[in-house]
Design a protein around this motif. Structure first.
Motif, PDB file in Angstrom:
ATOM      1  N   GLU A  67       0.828  -1.209   0.000  1.00 47.78           N
ATOM      2  CA  GLU A  67       0.000   0.000   0.000  1.00 47.78           C
ATOM      3  C   GLU A  67       0.863   1.259   0.000  1.00 47.78           C
ATOM      4  O   GLU A  67       0.534   2.238  -0.675  1.00 47.78           O
ATOM      5  CB  GLU A  67      -0.941  -0.026   1.206  1.00 47.78           C
ATOM      6  CG  GLU A  67      -2.006  -1.123   1.096  1.00 47.78           C
ATOM      7  CD  GLU A  67      -2.847  -1.244   2.356  1.00 47.78           C
ATOM      8  OE1 GLU A  67      -2.417  -0.707   3.410  1.00 47.78           O
ATOM      9  OE2 GLU A  67      -3.916  -1.874   2.285  1.00 47.78           O
ATOM     10  N   ASP A  68       1.974   1.233   0.741  1.00 52.00           N
ATOM     11  CA  ASP A  68       2.886   2.381   0.738  1.00 52.00           C
ATOM     12  C   ASP A  68       3.447   2.613  -0.669  1.00 52.00           C
ATOM     13  O   ASP A  68       3.566   3.757  -1.121  1.00 52.00           O
ATOM     14  CB  ASP A  68       4.036   2.148   1.717  1.00 52.00           C
ATOM     15  CG  ASP A  68       3.605   2.293   3.166  1.00 52.00           C
ATOM     16  OD1 ASP A  68       2.507   2.829   3.414  1.00 52.00           O
ATOM     17  OD2 ASP A  68       4.373   1.866   4.050  1.00 52.00           O
ATOM     18  N   ALA A  69       3.799   1.520  -1.361  1.00 49.32           N
ATOM     19  CA  ALA A  69       4.341   1.651  -2.719  1.00 49.32           C
ATOM     20  C   ALA A  69       3.296   2.226  -3.664  1.00 49.32           C
ATOM     21  O   ALA A  69       3.600   3.058  -4.529  1.00 49.32           O
ATOM     22  CB  ALA A  69       4.829   0.298  -3.217  1.00 49.32           C
ATOM     23  N   GLN A  70       2.040   1.792  -3.524  1.00 49.75           N
ATOM     24  CA  GLN A  70       0.967   2.324  -4.367  1.00 49.75           C
ATOM     25  C   GLN A  70       0.756   3.819  -4.141  1.00 49.75           C
ATOM     26  O   GLN A  70       0.404   4.549  -5.072  1.00 49.75           O
ATOM     27  CB  GLN A  70      -0.339   1.577  -4.089  1.00 49.75           C
ATOM     28  CG  GLN A  70      -0.392   0.166  -4.657  1.00 49.75           C
ATOM     29  CD  GLN A  70      -1.737  -0.466  -4.447  1.00 49.75           C
ATOM     30  OE1 GLN A  70      -2.272  -0.454  -3.331  1.00 49.75           O
ATOM     31  NE2 GLN A  70      -2.309  -1.015  -5.500  1.00 49.75           N
ATOM     32  N   GLU A  71       0.986   4.267  -2.904  1.00 52.54           N
ATOM     33  CA  GLU A  71       0.795   5.680  -2.571  1.00 52.54           C
ATOM     34  C   GLU A  71       2.041   6.505  -2.856  1.00 52.54           C
ATOM     35  O   GLU A  71       2.070   7.704  -2.571  1.00 52.54           O
ATOM     36  CB  GLU A  71       0.411   5.817  -1.089  1.00 52.54           C
ATOM     37  CG  GLU A  71      -0.926   5.187  -0.722  1.00 52.54           C
ATOM     38  CD  GLU A  71      -2.086   5.849  -1.431  1.00 52.54           C
ATOM     39  OE1 GLU A  71      -2.018   7.079  -1.637  1.00 52.54           O
ATOM     40  OE2 GLU A  71      -3.048   5.145  -1.791  1.00 52.54           O
ATOM     41  N   GLY A  72       3.090   5.867  -3.391  1.00 49.08           N
ATOM     42  CA  GLY A  72       4.312   6.594  -3.699  1.00 49.08           C
ATOM     43  C   GLY A  72       5.143   6.922  -2.484  1.00 49.08           C
ATOM     44  O   GLY A  72       5.944   7.871  -2.510  1.00 49.08           O
ATOM     45  N   GLU A  73       4.992   6.149  -1.407  1.00 53.12           N
ATOM     46  CA  GLU A  73       5.692   6.445  -0.163  1.00 53.12           C
ATOM     47  C   GLU A  73       6.907   5.558   0.064  1.00 53.12           C
ATOM     48  O   GLU A  73       7.470   5.547   1.157  1.00 53.12           O
ATOM     49  CB  GLU A  73       4.704   6.307   1.009  1.00 53.12           C
ATOM     50  CG  GLU A  73       3.554   7.306   0.945  1.00 53.12           C
ATOM     51  CD  GLU A  73       2.555   7.110   2.064  1.00 53.12           C
ATOM     52  OE1 GLU A  73       2.770   6.190   2.882  1.00 53.12           O
ATOM     53  OE2 GLU A  73       1.568   7.869   2.115  1.00 53.12           O
ATOM     54  N   VAL A  74       7.313   4.798  -0.945  1.00 50.97           N
ATOM     55  CA  VAL A  74       8.511   3.967  -0.823  1.00 50.97           C
ATOM     56  C   VAL A  74       9.617   4.569  -1.675  1.00 50.97           C
ATOM     57  O   VAL A  74       9.481   4.673  -2.900  1.00 50.97           O
ATOM     58  CB  VAL A  74       8.235   2.513  -1.269  1.00 50.97           C
ATOM     59  CG1 VAL A  74       9.522   1.693  -1.268  1.00 50.97           C
ATOM     60  CG2 VAL A  74       7.203   1.861  -0.355  1.00 50.97           C
ATOM     61  N   ASP A  75      10.685   5.014  -1.038  1.00 52.00           N
ATOM     62  CA  ASP A  75      11.810   5.584  -1.792  1.00 52.00           C
ATOM     63  C   ASP A  75      13.118   4.860  -1.499  1.00 52.00           C
ATOM     64  O   ASP A  75      14.154   5.203  -2.048  1.00 52.00           O
ATOM     65  CB  ASP A  75      11.962   7.067  -1.525  1.00 52.00           C
ATOM     66  CG  ASP A  75      12.135   7.389  -0.036  1.00 52.00           C
ATOM     67  OD1 ASP A  75      12.331   6.437   0.774  1.00 52.00           O
ATOM     68  OD2 ASP A  75      12.071   8.571   0.313  1.00 52.00           O
ATOM     69  N   GLN A  76      13.060   3.851  -0.620  1.00 51.05           N
ATOM     70  CA  GLN A  76      14.237   3.022  -0.398  1.00 51.05           C
ATOM     71  C   GLN A  76      13.812   1.638   0.082  1.00 51.05           C
ATOM     72  O   GLN A  76      12.792   1.470   0.745  1.00 51.05           O
ATOM     73  CB  GLN A  76      15.207   3.656   0.587  1.00 51.05           C
ATOM     74  CG  GLN A  76      14.760   3.658   2.032  1.00 51.05           C
ATOM     75  CD  GLN A  76      15.880   4.089   2.963  1.00 51.05           C
ATOM     76  OE1 GLN A  76      16.815   4.786   2.559  1.00 51.05           O
ATOM     77  NE2 GLN A  76      15.812   3.676   4.210  1.00 51.05           N
ATOM     78  N   VAL A  77      14.605   0.654  -0.297  1.00 53.64           N
ATOM     79  CA  VAL A  77      14.433  -0.718   0.170  1.00 53.64           C
ATOM     80  C   VAL A  77      15.818  -1.250   0.471  1.00 53.64           C
ATOM     81  O   VAL A  77      16.730  -1.130  -0.349  1.00 53.64           O
ATOM     82  CB  VAL A  77      13.731  -1.600  -0.880  1.00 53.64           C
ATOM     83  CG1 VAL A  77      13.708  -3.065  -0.432  1.00 53.64           C
ATOM     84  CG2 VAL A  77      12.298  -1.118  -1.125  1.00 53.64           C
ATOM     85  N   TRP A  78      15.986  -1.841   1.655  1.00 61.21           N
ATOM     86  CA  TRP A  78      17.284  -2.358   2.085  1.00 61.21           C
ATOM     87  C   TRP A  78      18.352  -1.253   2.121  1.00 61.21           C
ATOM     88  O   TRP A  78      19.519  -1.491   1.856  1.00 61.21           O
ATOM     89  CB  TRP A  78      17.748  -3.507   1.195  1.00 61.21           C
ATOM     90  CG  TRP A  78      16.749  -4.621   1.108  1.00 61.21           C
ATOM     91  CD1 TRP A  78      15.979  -5.106   2.131  1.00 61.21           C
ATOM     92  CD2 TRP A  78      16.414  -5.375  -0.044  1.00 61.21           C
ATOM     93  NE1 TRP A  78      15.175  -6.128   1.673  1.00 61.21           N
ATOM     94  CE2 TRP A  78      15.424  -6.311   0.345  1.00 61.21           C
ATOM     95  CE3 TRP A  78      16.861  -5.363  -1.366  1.00 61.21           C
ATOM     96  CZ2 TRP A  78      14.872  -7.219  -0.554  1.00 61.21           C
ATOM     97  CZ3 TRP A  78      16.314  -6.264  -2.251  1.00 61.21           C
ATOM     98  CH2 TRP A  78      15.329  -7.177  -1.836  1.00 61.21           C
ATOM     99  N   GLY A  79      17.925  -0.021   2.399  1.00 59.53           N
ATOM    100  CA  GLY A  79      18.863   1.079   2.506  1.00 59.53           C
ATOM    101  C   GLY A  79      19.302   1.648   1.171  1.00 59.53           C
ATOM    102  O   GLY A  79      20.147   2.542   1.131  1.00 59.53           O
TER     103      GLY A  79
END
Length: 259
Positions: A67-79
């Motif tokens: 859901e965060d990714a759908q809302e554009g709230e993911v800008d990093q994964v695993w640092g």
């Protein structure tokens, strides 16, 4: 809907028997506990309740990440910095010592609109493919008459993509590569390892790769092959609507509309 049944021998010794998925590795594992006849065992209802609890516990953080990714709230994964569109999604704190042995098999967003000639760059998070003009009938595996299981190389290796690297398999410690075909002439399972305990956790995610597949006119089958981390860029030269899929997760589909 397929089923695989193992009959336990009447003289099997009580104890704990570990099993795992030979495709996804020891992170997808379980145990069968065999007890003496006089010892009580859980009912089917109790086992089902335990399964539901484990499913919900595993799904909860994954759903939040999705859901965060759908809302554009993911800008990093695993640092590492990442940007949409995404091929897959995972839980951030699972970078070094996974607490959720699962990941999201979805394209996010599942619909993309671009201008002809404009690049589209997918960020891969664990093993997926980006594949266009997939043949009408496409099977990841076939089983021959003698029981030999053969993995279709086009399901995991690049197709019509000279710049794509050959898949190297999952990170160390996560089991066999999805790009490897494991089969025996007799159709029997490979001999069991002497190892009795699951391998240790991975030390960290694989190093990302950046693949630029160039231009594509929408006519031929093209696939990135399985990428575990990194990016895949493609430029669409002709306007149109192009459905695409992950070849190893059939429910994982998306559409690119080119204007």
């Amino acid at each position: 809907g397929n089923r695989f049944t193992v009959e336990l021998a009447e003289d099997i010794e009580p104890g704990e028997y570990w099993y795992y998925c030979n495709l996804h590795g020891p992170f997808m594992s379980g145990t069968i506990t065999v007890v003496d006849d006089e010892e009580a065992i859980p009912t089917q209802q109790e086992v089902a309740a335990q399964a539901r609890e484990e499913i919900e516990s595993t799904a909860r953080p994954l759903l939040a990440a999705y859901e965060d990714a759908q809302e554009g709230e993911v800008d990093q994964v695993w640092g590492r910095p990442v940007s949409p569109p995404f091929a897959g999604m995972a839980v951030e704190e699972d970078a070094v010592v996974p607490t959720v042995h699962a990941f999201v098999s979805e394209f996010i967003p599942d619909t993309i609109r671009v201008k002809a000639g404009e690049p589209v760059t997918w960020t891969f998070i664990l093993g997926h493919t980006v594949s266009f003009q997939v043949p009408e009938y496409f099977s990841q595996m076939t089983v021959e008459g003698d029981g030999t299981v053969i993995l279709n190389p086009d399901a995991v290796q690049p197709v019509n993509c000279p710049s794509c690297p050959e898949p190297e398999g999952p990170p160390e410690g996560e089991g066999g590569a999805e790009g490897e075909a494991t089969a025996t002439e007799s159709g029997e399972a490979p001999p069991a390892s002497e190892e009795t305990e699951p391998p240790g956790e991975q030390e960290g995610p694989p190093e990302p790769v950046a693949v630029d597949a160039g231009e594509w006119d929408g006519r031929e089958f093209i696939s990135s092959g399985v990428l575990w981390d990194g990016t895949f860029t493609l430029r669409f030269t002709e306007p149109g609507t192009y459905p695409y899929a992950c070849l190893i997760h059939p429910q994982m589909v998306g559409v690119v509309t080119v204007e």
